[in-house]
Scaffold this active site. Structure first.
Site, short mmCIF file in Angstrom:
data_model
loop_
_atom_site.label_atom_id
_atom_site.label_comp_id
_atom_site.label_asym_id
_atom_site.label_seq_id
_atom_site.Cartn_x
_atom_site.Cartn_y
_atom_site.Cartn_z
N HIS A 166 15.18 -10.44 -45.34
CA HIS A 166 16.16 -9.35 -45.33
C HIS A 166 16.39 -8.76 -46.71
CE1 HIS A 166 17.37 -9.53 -41.10
NE2 HIS A 166 17.18 -10.84 -41.20
N ASN A 196 11.44 -7.00 -42.14
CA ASN A 196 12.48 -8.03 -42.26
C ASN A 196 11.95 -9.39 -41.85
OD1 ASN A 196 14.77 -6.84 -43.34
ND2 ASN A 196 15.51 -6.09 -41.38
N ASP A 199 17.92 1.70 -40.14
CA ASP A 199 16.84 2.29 -40.93
C ASP A 199 16.70 3.79 -40.66
OD1 ASP A 199 15.98 1.84 -38.32
OD2 ASP A 199 13.88 1.72 -38.89
N ASP A 203 12.98 7.80 -39.94
CA ASP A 203 13.01 6.39 -39.53
C ASP A 203 11.99 5.63 -40.35
OD1 ASP A 203 14.98 6.35 -37.66
OD2 ASP A 203 13.68 5.98 -35.93
N ASP A 241 16.23 -4.86 -47.47
CA ASP A 241 17.26 -4.08 -48.16
C ASP A 241 16.64 -3.23 -49.27
OD1 ASP A 241 19.23 -5.06 -46.54
OD2 ASP A 241 20.05 -6.48 -48.00
#
Length: 222
Positions: free
Chosen positions: A88, A83, A118, A75, A92
């Site tokens: 975002h 974010n 994630d 994770d 990414d």
């Protein structure tokens, strides 16, 4: 009376020459279809296998190489904060970098996949004596800051691992359950945790620790 004209059969060379383009076209179509199917099985952002493709290969490894198999769940820590703070697009890039590092670590000895959001997974063949140093190596790789275009973003990841000999099963769902519980036992510590049999008994839904995002969906406990 004129002699009858004999019809000549086409030579074998001509027949083969005419058939080759058709065979090549069929082969090209087959390759194109295979590539399309392979692309559909991969995550468009990271290029990793999606859950179904990953699970198929991971199960082969745990079934065939139980003595050396190791199942890993990862994770990205504080991903929502990344974010919210950096946008975002930066998020990414963090996901893509995490995927690339995990895949490079797994290499030819296993398979890496993106389970969603994630969450990432890998199943690899590693001799038991090398597990802990290689898990530490993975943890170090996943904490290298990520270049998001105009600055670096600090990242961290939680890692849980499970092996048939420490958990007592080759069942992939149970190994994932144990790896998931081990990952949460070491959450935010930067320390990879290798599961034991107790981690496999943590209540779960679809091989995810009860209370994890997504475990509210209907399904039998894995």
């Amino acid at each position: 009376m004129p002699a009858p004209t004999l019809l000549r059969q086409p030579s074998r060379t001509l027949v083969i020459a005419a058939a080759v383009p058709l065979a090549l076209a069929a082969l090209a179509d087959d390759v194109r279809v295979r590539r399309q199917l392979e692309a559909a099985r991969r995550d468009p952002l990271t290029g990793l296998h999606l859950r179904d493709g990953y699970t198929h290969r991971a199960r082969q490894i745990t079934d065939r190489h139980s003595a050396d198999a190791l199942v890993i769940l990862v994770d990205v820590d504080h991903f929502k904060q990344i974010n919210d703070t950096h946008g975002h697009a930066a998020g990414d890039r963090v996901l893509a970098a995490t995927a690339q590092r995990l895949a490079a670590w797994a290499g030819s000895r296993g398979i890496a996949g993106r389970l969603g959001g994630d969450e990432f997974a890998a199943t690899v063949r590693i001799h038991p004596a090398h597990r802990r140093p290689l898990l530490e190596e993975l943890a170090a790789a996943l904490t290298v800051p990520v270049d998001v275009g105009d600055h670096l973003v600090d990242v961290a990841a939680s890692i849980g691992a499970a092996a048939p000999d420490t958990v007592g099963t080759t069942d992939l769902s149970l190994l994932q359950r144990a790896a998931d519980a081990a990952m949460y036992a070491g959450k935010h510590t930067g320390r990879p945790v290798l599961a034991d049999r107790s981690h496999a008994t943590v209540p779960s839904v679809n091989a995810r620790r009860l209370g994890r995002p997504g475990t509210h969906s209907l399904g039998a406990g894995a």
